[in-house]
Design a protein around this motif. Structure first.
Motif, PDB file in Angstrom:
ATOM      1  N   VAL A  60       0.816  -1.224   0.000  1.00 45.75           N
ATOM      2  CA  VAL A  60       0.000   0.000   0.000  1.00 45.75           C
ATOM      3  C   VAL A  60       0.847   1.271   0.000  1.00 45.75           C
ATOM      4  O   VAL A  60       0.317   2.356  -0.222  1.00 45.75           O
ATOM      5  N   THR A  61       2.146   1.142   0.254  1.00 43.09           N
ATOM      6  CA  THR A  61       3.001   2.332   0.237  1.00 43.09           C
ATOM      7  C   THR A  61       3.857   2.420  -1.026  1.00 43.09           C
ATOM      8  O   THR A  61       4.170   3.528  -1.488  1.00 43.09           O
ATOM      9  N   GLN A  62       4.219   1.282  -1.601  1.00 37.62           N
ATOM     10  CA  GLN A  62       5.102   1.286  -2.765  1.00 37.62           C
ATOM     11  C   GLN A  62       4.428   0.804  -4.042  1.00 37.62           C
ATOM     12  O   GLN A  62       4.923   1.078  -5.142  1.00 37.62           O
ATOM     13  N   GLY A  63       3.326   0.077  -3.910  1.00 33.23           N
ATOM     14  CA  GLY A  63       2.639  -0.440  -5.096  1.00 33.23           C
ATOM     15  C   GLY A  63       2.042   0.662  -5.943  1.00 33.23           C
ATOM     16  O   GLY A  63       1.811   1.778  -5.471  1.00 33.23           O
ATOM     17  N   ARG A  64       1.805   0.376  -7.215  1.00 34.24           N
ATOM     18  CA  ARG A  64       1.224   1.323  -8.169  1.00 34.24           C
ATOM     19  C   ARG A  64       1.978   2.664  -8.132  1.00 34.24           C
ATOM     20  O   ARG A  64       1.377   3.717  -8.093  1.00 34.24           O
ATOM     21  N   PHE A  95      -6.034  -2.117   5.549  1.00 32.64           N
ATOM     22  CA  PHE A  95      -5.463  -2.008   4.209  1.00 32.64           C
ATOM     23  C   PHE A  95      -6.185  -2.873   3.181  1.00 32.64           C
ATOM     24  O   PHE A  95      -5.797  -2.876   2.011  1.00 32.64           O
ATOM     25  N   THR A  96      -7.200  -3.626   3.594  1.00 30.46           N
ATOM     26  CA  THR A  96      -7.910  -4.500   2.663  1.00 30.46           C
ATOM     27  C   THR A  96      -9.332  -4.017   2.427  1.00 30.46           C
ATOM     28  O   THR A  96      -9.949  -3.408   3.300  1.00 30.46           O
ATOM     29  N   VAL A  97      -9.836  -4.308   1.233  1.00 27.22           N
ATOM     30  CA  VAL A  97     -11.238  -4.074   0.896  1.00 27.22           C
ATOM     31  C   VAL A  97     -11.957  -5.412   1.109  1.00 27.22           C
ATOM     32  O   VAL A  97     -11.800  -6.337   0.327  1.00 27.22           O
ATOM     33  N   SER A 181      -4.937   7.614 -11.261  1.00 23.81           N
ATOM     34  CA  SER A 181      -4.224   8.340 -10.214  1.00 23.81           C
ATOM     35  C   SER A 181      -4.791   8.089  -8.828  1.00 23.81           C
ATOM     36  O   SER A 181      -4.271   8.613  -7.838  1.00 23.81           O
ATOM     37  N   LEU A 182      -5.855   7.303  -8.713  1.00 28.06           N
ATOM     38  CA  LEU A 182      -6.473   7.044  -7.409  1.00 28.06           C
ATOM     39  C   LEU A 182      -5.521   6.291  -6.492  1.00 28.06           C
ATOM     40  O   LEU A 182      -4.865   5.332  -6.899  1.00 28.06           O
ATOM     41  N   GLY A 183      -5.461   6.692  -5.241  1.00 31.79           N
ATOM     42  CA  GLY A 183      -4.695   5.964  -4.244  1.00 31.79           C
ATOM     43  C   GLY A 183      -5.547   4.867  -3.610  1.00 31.79           C
ATOM     44  O   GLY A 183      -6.763   4.802  -3.820  1.00 31.79           O
ATOM     45  N   TRP A 184      -4.918   4.011  -2.821  1.00 31.36           N
ATOM     46  CA  TRP A 184      -5.653   2.895  -2.224  1.00 31.36           C
ATOM     47  C   TRP A 184      -6.739   3.386  -1.283  1.00 31.36           C
ATOM     48  O   TRP A 184      -7.812   2.782  -1.196  1.00 31.36           O
ATOM     49  N   ARG A 185      -6.509   4.512  -0.605  1.00 29.83           N
ATOM     50  CA  ARG A 185      -7.535   5.062   0.275  1.00 29.83           C
ATOM     51  C   ARG A 185      -8.667   5.710  -0.517  1.00 29.83           C
ATOM     52  O   ARG A 185      -9.818   5.705  -0.088  1.00 29.83           O
ATOM     53  N   ASP A 186      -8.336   6.270  -1.676  1.00 29.82           N
ATOM     54  CA  ASP A 186      -9.380   6.838  -2.532  1.00 29.82           C
ATOM     55  C   ASP A 186     -10.379   5.759  -2.946  1.00 29.82           C
ATOM     56  O   ASP A 186     -11.588   6.004  -2.982  1.00 29.82           O
ATOM     57  N   VAL A 187      -9.862   4.578  -3.255  1.00 27.70           N
ATOM     58  CA  VAL A 187     -10.742   3.473  -3.659  1.00 27.70           C
ATOM     59  C   VAL A 187     -11.739   3.149  -2.544  1.00 27.70           C
ATOM     60  O   VAL A 187     -12.941   2.999  -2.795  1.00 27.70           O
ATOM     61  N   GLN A 188     -11.261   3.063  -1.323  1.00 24.68           N
ATOM     62  CA  GLN A 188     -12.151   2.770  -0.202  1.00 24.68           C
ATOM     63  C   GLN A 188     -13.185   3.876  -0.014  1.00 24.68           C
ATOM     64  O   GLN A 188     -14.372   3.604   0.219  1.00 24.68           O
ATOM     65  N   HIS A 189     -12.757   5.119  -0.122  1.00 28.14           N
ATOM     66  CA  HIS A 189     -13.681   6.243   0.051  1.00 28.14           C
ATOM     67  C   HIS A 189     -14.727   6.276  -1.058  1.00 28.14           C
ATOM     68  O   HIS A 189     -15.900   6.578  -0.801  1.00 28.14           O
ATOM     69  N   VAL A 238      -7.957  11.916  -1.178  1.00 27.94           N
ATOM     70  CA  VAL A 238      -8.205  12.121   0.252  1.00 27.94           C
ATOM     71  C   VAL A 238      -6.908  12.246   1.049  1.00 27.94           C
ATOM     72  O   VAL A 238      -6.927  12.588   2.221  1.00 27.94           O
ATOM     73  N   GLY A 239      -5.782  11.941   0.440  1.00 25.47           N
ATOM     74  CA  GLY A 239      -4.513  12.074   1.142  1.00 25.47           C
ATOM     75  C   GLY A 239      -4.068  10.790   1.806  1.00 25.47           C
ATOM     76  O   GLY A 239      -4.741   9.758   1.752  1.00 25.47           O
ATOM     77  N   ARG A 240      -2.931  10.844   2.436  1.00 19.98           N
ATOM     78  CA  ARG A 240      -2.340   9.666   3.067  1.00 19.98           C
ATOM     79  C   ARG A 240      -3.015   9.338   4.395  1.00 19.98           C
ATOM     80  O   ARG A 240      -3.638  10.196   5.018  1.00 19.98           O
TER      81      ARG A 240
END
Length: 253
Positions: A60-64, A95-97, A181-189, A238-240
């Motif tokens: 979640v920090t280095q992927g994509r 960190f998981t959906v 450009s979506l981050g992993w947290r953006d996906v959850q939001h 949404v940021g980090r």
């Protein structure tokens, strides 16, 4: 868009093997989907070991390219045993959906596990209550998800949260295709802001303090891919992730 499978559940499994699998080809893999965890009998507690936790954090920090790989996890099929995915450290990871299962009427499938970690659910079939022998024929006549099985054959019963998770991964792939450009947290939001209540009649829906509707077996609702993609196009990041720790509160003896 391409798919790749990694077999790790073929014998004894170590923390190191899990860790390697969850960052396999991290430089090119955007979404990882997994449908395994502790035994779904209601009497097991388990979760990722030290190396696997570090691997997911790396993902979640280095992927994509720094935006974070997406980890999609099945909620578990132990609902009939009153199993709870809060006891599953993979599904309950921030960190998981985590994905549950819905029947054709939009009600939670009886096997789908109950817990606060379920983010959303997907239609894959299955009755709301464990079926009796008399109900089995009715269940066979209900709409089902049909998938290719290879060699020119199709599987007419693609059920379980183990089926819901990869279907959700496909939906998230469309989301990332609409906005890479979506981050992993953006996906959850985005999931939280676009999912819909599939069956208002099902007991257990509530509104949380943040203003989201939530059900312990369904999460925020059914994935709505059309709304997800439309929202993603103009989404503001949404940021980090930020974490806070408080000192332990000690009571009187």
């Amino acid at each position: 868009m391409s798919l790749e499978g990694v077999r790790i559940l073929n014998g004894p499994l170590t923390d190191a093997q899990e860790a390697i699998a969850l960052v396999h080809a991290l430089e090119v893999v955007d979404i990882y989907t997994a449908s395994w965890g502790p035994e779904d009998k209601g009497n097991a507690i388990g979760g990722p070991g030290h190396l696997t936790r570090k691997a997911i954090l790396k993902g979640v920090t280095q992927g994509r390219r720094g935006k974070g790989a997406i980890y999609v996890w099945a909620a578990g099929n132990g609902g009939a045993y009153l199993d709870n995915c809060n006891l599953d450290g993979y599904a309950s990871s921030p960190f998981t959906v985590t994905v549950g299962a819905l029947g054709p009427e939009g009600r939670s499938a009886f096997y789908s596990e109950h817990c606060a970690a379920v983010l959303a659910s997907v239609y894959v079939g299955g009755p709301h209550y464990p079926p009796s022998k008399e109900d089995l024929e009715k269940e066979r006549q209900k709409p089902k998800v049909v998938v290719p099985e290879g060699r020119g054959k199709c599987r007419q019963t693609f059920q379980g949260t183990s089926a819901a998770a990869p279907l959700a991964a496909g939906a998230i792939a469309l989301l990332l295709q609409a906005n890479p450009s979506l981050g992993w947290r953006d996906v959850q939001h985005i999931i939280l802001n676009t999912c819909r209540i599939p069956s208002p009649e099902e007991h257990g829906w509530l509104w949380n303090a943040a203003g989201f509707h939530f059900h312990p077996k369904i999460g925020c609702g059914a994935l709505d891919v059309d709304r997800m993609v439309a929202s993603a196009i103009h989404w503001k990041p949404v940021g980090r992730l930020k974490t806070w720790k408080s000192p332990p509160v000690k009571g009187k003896k």
